[in-house]
Design an enzyme around this catalytic site. Structure first.
Site, PDB file in Angstrom:
ATOM      1  N   ARG A  73       0.676  -1.188   0.034  1.00  0.00           N
ATOM      2  CA  ARG A  73      -0.103   0.067  -0.034  1.00  0.00           C
ATOM      3  C   ARG A  73       0.848   1.259  -0.069  1.00  0.00           C
ATOM      4  NH1 ARG A  73      -3.671   1.158   5.413  1.00  0.00           N
ATOM      5  NH2 ARG A  73      -1.731   1.070   6.132  1.00  0.00           N
TER       6      ARG A  73
ATOM      7  N   SER B 146       2.966 -20.605   9.192  1.00  0.00           N
ATOM      8  CA  SER B 146       3.481 -20.855  10.598  1.00  0.00           C
ATOM      9  C   SER B 146       4.897 -20.559  10.414  1.00  0.00           C
ATOM     10  CB  SER B 146       2.951 -22.072  11.140  1.00  0.00           C
ATOM     11  OG  SER B 146       3.829 -22.012  12.410  1.00  0.00           O
TER      12      SER B 146
ATOM     13  N   LYS C 207      -4.447 -23.727  11.061  1.00  0.00           N
ATOM     14  CA  LYS C 207      -3.680 -22.806  11.629  1.00  0.00           C
ATOM     15  C   LYS C 207      -3.886 -22.275  12.953  1.00  0.00           C
ATOM     16  CE  LYS C 207       0.072 -20.177  11.419  1.00  0.00           C
ATOM     17  NZ  LYS C 207      -0.138 -18.667  12.364  1.00  0.00           N
TER      18      LYS C 207
ATOM     19  N   HIS D  53      -3.117 -24.859  15.506  1.00  0.00           N
ATOM     20  CA  HIS D  53      -1.612 -24.885  15.892  1.00  0.00           C
ATOM     21  C   HIS D  53      -1.265 -23.724  16.701  1.00  0.00           C
ATOM     22  CE1 HIS D  53       2.063 -22.728  14.814  1.00  0.00           C
ATOM     23  NE2 HIS D  53       2.540 -24.161  14.710  1.00  0.00           N
ATOM     24  N   ASN D  54      -1.817 -22.516  16.600  1.00  0.00           N
ATOM     25  CA  ASN D  54      -1.632 -21.647  17.433  1.00  0.00           C
ATOM     26  C   ASN D  54      -1.917 -21.704  18.975  1.00  0.00           C
ATOM     27  OD1 ASN D  54      -0.460 -20.382  14.996  1.00  0.00           O
ATOM     28  ND2 ASN D  54      -1.245 -18.271  15.365  1.00  0.00           N
TER      29      ASN D  54
ATOM     30  N   GLU E 255       0.569 -24.256  20.516  1.00  0.00           N
ATOM     31  CA  GLU E 255       1.574 -23.175  20.696  1.00  0.00           C
ATOM     32  C   GLU E 255       1.134 -22.377  22.185  1.00  0.00           C
ATOM     33  OE1 GLU E 255       2.945 -20.764  17.187  1.00  0.00           O
ATOM     34  OE2 GLU E 255       2.953 -19.139  18.686  1.00  0.00           O
TER      35      GLU E 255
HETATM   36  P1  NBP Z   1       1.270  -6.917   9.677  1.00  0.00           P
HETATM   37  O1  NBP Z   1       0.120  -7.774  10.418  1.00  0.00           O
HETATM   38  O2  NBP Z   1       1.756  -6.043  10.684  1.00  0.00           O
HETATM   39  O3  NBP Z   1       0.504  -5.925   8.586  1.00  0.00           O
HETATM   40  C1  NBP Z   1       1.215  -4.950   8.006  1.00  0.00           C
HETATM   41  C2  NBP Z   1       1.060  -4.868   6.582  1.00  0.00           C
HETATM   42  O4  NBP Z   1      -0.555  -4.678   6.202  1.00  0.00           O
HETATM   43  C3  NBP Z   1       1.664  -3.895   5.661  1.00  0.00           C
HETATM   44  O5  NBP Z   1       2.066  -4.073   4.522  1.00  0.00           O
HETATM   45  C4  NBP Z   1       0.793  -2.661   5.627  1.00  0.00           C
HETATM   46  O6  NBP Z   1       0.764  -1.641   4.556  1.00  0.00           O
HETATM   47  C5  NBP Z   1      -0.446  -3.438   5.506  1.00  0.00           C
HETATM   48  N1  NBP Z   1      -2.114  -3.190   5.259  1.00  0.00           N
HETATM   49  C6  NBP Z   1      -2.614  -2.744   6.506  1.00  0.00           C
HETATM   50 BR1  NBP Z   1      -1.926  -2.663   8.194  1.00  0.00          BR
HETATM   51  N2  NBP Z   1      -3.766  -2.094   6.243  1.00  0.00           N
HETATM   52  C7  NBP Z   1      -4.019  -2.285   5.064  1.00  0.00           C
HETATM   53  C8  NBP Z   1      -4.999  -1.992   3.977  1.00  0.00           C
HETATM   54  N3  NBP Z   1      -6.129  -1.270   4.580  1.00  0.00           N
HETATM   55  N4  NBP Z   1      -4.663  -1.994   2.777  1.00  0.00           N
HETATM   56  C9  NBP Z   1      -3.504  -2.409   2.263  1.00  0.00           C
HETATM   57  N5  NBP Z   1      -2.280  -3.002   3.190  1.00  0.00           N
HETATM   58  C10 NBP Z   1      -2.488  -2.517   4.160  1.00  0.00           C
HETATM   59  O7  NBP Z   1       2.346  -7.438   9.031  1.00  0.00           O
HETATM   60  P2  NBP Z   1       3.043  -8.952   9.509  1.00  0.00           P
HETATM   61  O8  NBP Z   1       3.515  -8.960  10.943  1.00  0.00           O
HETATM   62  O9  NBP Z   1       4.030  -9.179   8.199  1.00  0.00           O
HETATM   63  O10 NBP Z   1       1.772 -10.020   9.173  1.00  0.00           O
HETATM   64  C11 NBP Z   1       0.992 -10.341   8.047  1.00  0.00           C
HETATM   65  C12 NBP Z   1       0.024 -11.370   8.399  1.00  0.00           C
HETATM   66  O11 NBP Z   1       0.653 -12.658   8.748  1.00  0.00           O
HETATM   67  C13 NBP Z   1      -0.863 -11.128   9.522  1.00  0.00           C
HETATM   68  O12 NBP Z   1      -2.087 -11.582   9.299  1.00  0.00           O
HETATM   69  C14 NBP Z   1      -0.163 -12.070  10.828  1.00  0.00           C
HETATM   70  O13 NBP Z   1      -1.172 -11.992  11.816  1.00  0.00           O
HETATM   71  C15 NBP Z   1       0.309 -13.016  10.008  1.00  0.00           C
HETATM   72  N6  NBP Z   1       1.313 -13.633  10.772  1.00  0.00           N
HETATM   73  C16 NBP Z   1       2.375 -12.938  11.199  1.00  0.00           C
HETATM   74  C17 NBP Z   1       3.330 -13.710  11.862  1.00  0.00           C
HETATM   75  C18 NBP Z   1       4.706 -12.937  12.438  1.00  0.00           C
HETATM   76  O14 NBP Z   1       5.651 -13.560  13.173  1.00  0.00           O
HETATM   77  N7  NBP Z   1       4.807 -11.552  12.451  1.00  0.00           N
HETATM   78  C19 NBP Z   1       3.533 -15.142  11.655  1.00  0.00           C
HETATM   79  C20 NBP Z   1       2.465 -15.662  11.213  1.00  0.00           C
HETATM   80  C21 NBP Z   1       1.331 -14.896  10.676  1.00  0.00           C
HETATM   81  P3  NBP Z   1       1.537  -0.389   4.831  1.00  0.00           P
HETATM   82  O15 NBP Z   1       3.208  -0.838   4.737  1.00  0.00           O
HETATM   83  O16 NBP Z   1       1.001   0.441   3.864  1.00  0.00           O
HETATM   84  O17 NBP Z   1       1.070  -0.050   6.204  1.00  0.00           O
END
Ligand code: NBP
Length: 472
Positions: A34, A129, A183, A186-187, A190
């Site tokens: 975005r 995951s 998933k 799984h969490n 965890e």
């Molecule tokens: P985040 O969950 O922190 O999301 C950030 C991303 O979402 C950025 O690219 C942001 O764009 C974009 N975004 C948002 Br916020 N609102 C938006 C909108 N209205 N339109 C378009 N883009 C939007 O990222 P993450 O930690 O990488 O996790 C991504 C997914 O993976 C989540 O569902 C998370 O639960 C899952 N997950 C995370 C982990 C982990 O370890 N972090 C592990 C497993 C799964 P921007 O840059 O323009 O703000």
């Protein structure tokens, strides 16, 4: 050059690492975010790793992909996923595929699969995951939705996933929201696993009186046996980590308030909806809530008293007992998680393969453990098994460990150390193995005050009685 088919939008930590993983494996990928500047910066930094192509606007992103397009969405779960879908759909062709790789609630995924199918767009709700490290080097991938959609991305997903003994940690899970459901469980597991390890730590520290260095050694040793797992391995490393500011053990400076993003709570909520007793995960969620009310706990610690006793037994025996309690409780937590997935599959009409789920959790994900091989074996031996505790391997393990498990609880109770997940797991085991439970009294009470009726043990039918002594 031909246009790529695969794209990814959402370049936060998970999206970036997944995109790099795809490109490093030689698959061309167009990326989008975005906030456009992040895309250019990302491709500038990592473009040398493989065929990564930047895009600017959402229109430019879609135009750079050839149909049938496969677009992975890695944005924050909830409303952002719907916003991204709404912005993409008008630009797509029938037969294109959207993949939500975030931690979405499975009911949202069920809704999206249906509404997008009505518009000719395939949608896969895909659990990923392994955190950031897994996303980059090989996650466990749990795709659910239309199987024909999965076939489009199967070559990429099976290549970028973690590989264990030559088997990719990715398999098609089932229809609808099943990928995200699996998933979520799984969490949840965890959460239970982490709580059980935390309870073991509390006892090692406050009952056995071990130092952090000694606790690290105990976890290292446990990691070479039945408990061998990623979480035990990192726990040992945590106890070896020194705070650079003070030179002391870093874990002692970490505030004892556990955070959560909600997937454990969702697992518990779903288990309540299904009527499945998932006590280990739910106690783990409650334990995080209790940890979070730090101020209240601090105040109460000056008011409420405990037994005030110290452990006087054999420390080596206690450590062995804690290991047994941890292992037995872990069996219970996994058994409950698999029972829950089965109940959800029945409820939603999904055809899940529990042995394959155990297989893809062996690598890439946070709960990866040697133990999962035994779960796979149990389902290979008997695919219809109703509860993993009944599988010969786990039955034997529970029999072998239960004396230590019970002694651990006695010690914890005598010393006033809270072990909610250890104790609820033992209560579940003891209730599950009993032919008779005191629920006859509950039925009698219900019939007494509410005429709710009851069934009898000696004859068929529904009964209602006037309770109380004959003279009343
Ligand atoms: P985040 O969950 O922190 O999301 C950030 C991303 O979402 C950025 O690219 C942001 O764009 C974009 N975004 C948002 Br916020 N609102 C938006 C909108 N209205 N339109 C378009 N883009 C939007 O990222 P993450 O930690 O990488 O996790 C991504 C997914 O993976 C989540 O569902 C998370 O639960 C899952 N997950 C995370 C982990 C982990 O370890 N972090 C592990 C497993 C799964 P921007 O840059 O323009 O703000």
């Amino acid at each position: 050059m031909d246009k790529p088919n695969f794209g990814l939008t959402g370049l936060a930590v998970m999206g970036q690492n997944l995109a790099r993983n795809v490109a490093r494996n030689g698959f061309p990928i167009v990326v989008h975010n975005r906030t456009e500047e992040k895309t250019a910066a990302f491709v500038n930094e990592f473009g040398h790793e493989g065929p990564l192509f930047a895009s600017t606007t959402i229109e430019d992103f879609v135009a750079k992909l050839a149909p049938p397009r496969a677009i992975m969405i890695m944005v924050k779960a909830g409303a952002p996923v719907d916003q991204v879908i709404d912005s993409l759909v008008p630009l797509l062709d029938k037969g294109d595929l959207l993949i939500d790789g975030g931690n979405s609630l499975f009911t949202d995924t069920e809704r999206r699969v249906k509404s997008l199918a009505a518009q000719g767009i395939r949608f896969l709700g895909t659990g990923v995951s392994g955190g950031e490290e897994g996303a980059l080097n090989g996650p466990s991938i749990m795709p659910g939705g239309p199987e024909a959609g999965y076939k489009i991305v199967e070559p990429i997903f099976t290549k970028i996933a973690a590989q264990v003994d030559g088997t990719p940690c990715c398999t098609y899970i089932g229809d609808g929201g099943s990928g995200h459901y699996v998933k979520m469980v799984h969490n949840g597991i965890e959460y239970a696993d982490m709580q059980l390890i935390a309870e073991a730590y509390d006892l090692l520290k406050n009952a056995a009186g071990l130092t952090n260095a000694q606790i690290a050694d105990v976890f290292t040793e446990w990691n070479s046996g039945d408990l061998d797992s990623f979480l035990i391995e990192i726990t040992s490393k945590i106890f070896q980590t020194v705070d650079t500011d003070t030179g002391n053990s870093l874990v002692d400076y970490v505030l004892d308030k556990a955070g959560q993003k909600g997937t454990g709570k969702w697992t518990s909520q779903s288990s309540l909806d299904l009527g499945v007793p998932v006590t280990g995960i739910t106690e783990a969620v409650f334990a995080r809530f209790l940890s979070a009310i730090k101020d209240e706990r601090v105040a109460a610690s000056h008011i409420l008293s405990g037994p005030g006793t110290a452990f006087k037994g054999n420390v080596d025996q206690l450590i062995a007992d804690i290991r047994d309690a941890l292992y037995a409780s872990k069996i219970v937590a996994y058994a409950q998680g698999f029972v829950q997935m089965h109940a959800a599959a029945v409820e939603h009409g999904w055809k899940l393969h529990p042995g394959e789920i155990a297989t893809i959790w062996r690598g890439g994900c946070i709960i990866r453990a040697r133990f999962l091989n035994r779960i796979k074996d149990a389902y290979d031996e008997n695919p219809e098994i109703v509860n993993l505790m009944l599988a010969p391997y786990f039955n034997e393990a529970l029999t072998r460990t239960q004396a230590g498990w019970r002694r651990t609880l006695k010690t914890a109770i005598e010393l006033g150390i809270p072990v909610p997940a250890f104790s609820s797991s033992l209560a579940y085991y003891d209730a599950y193995r009993r032919e008779w439970l005191p629920a006859n009294l509950i039925q009698a009470q219900r019939d007494f005050f509410g005429a709710h009726t009851y069934e009898r043990t000696d004859k068929e039918g529904i009964f209602h009685s006037q309770w109380g002594p004959a003279s009343e």
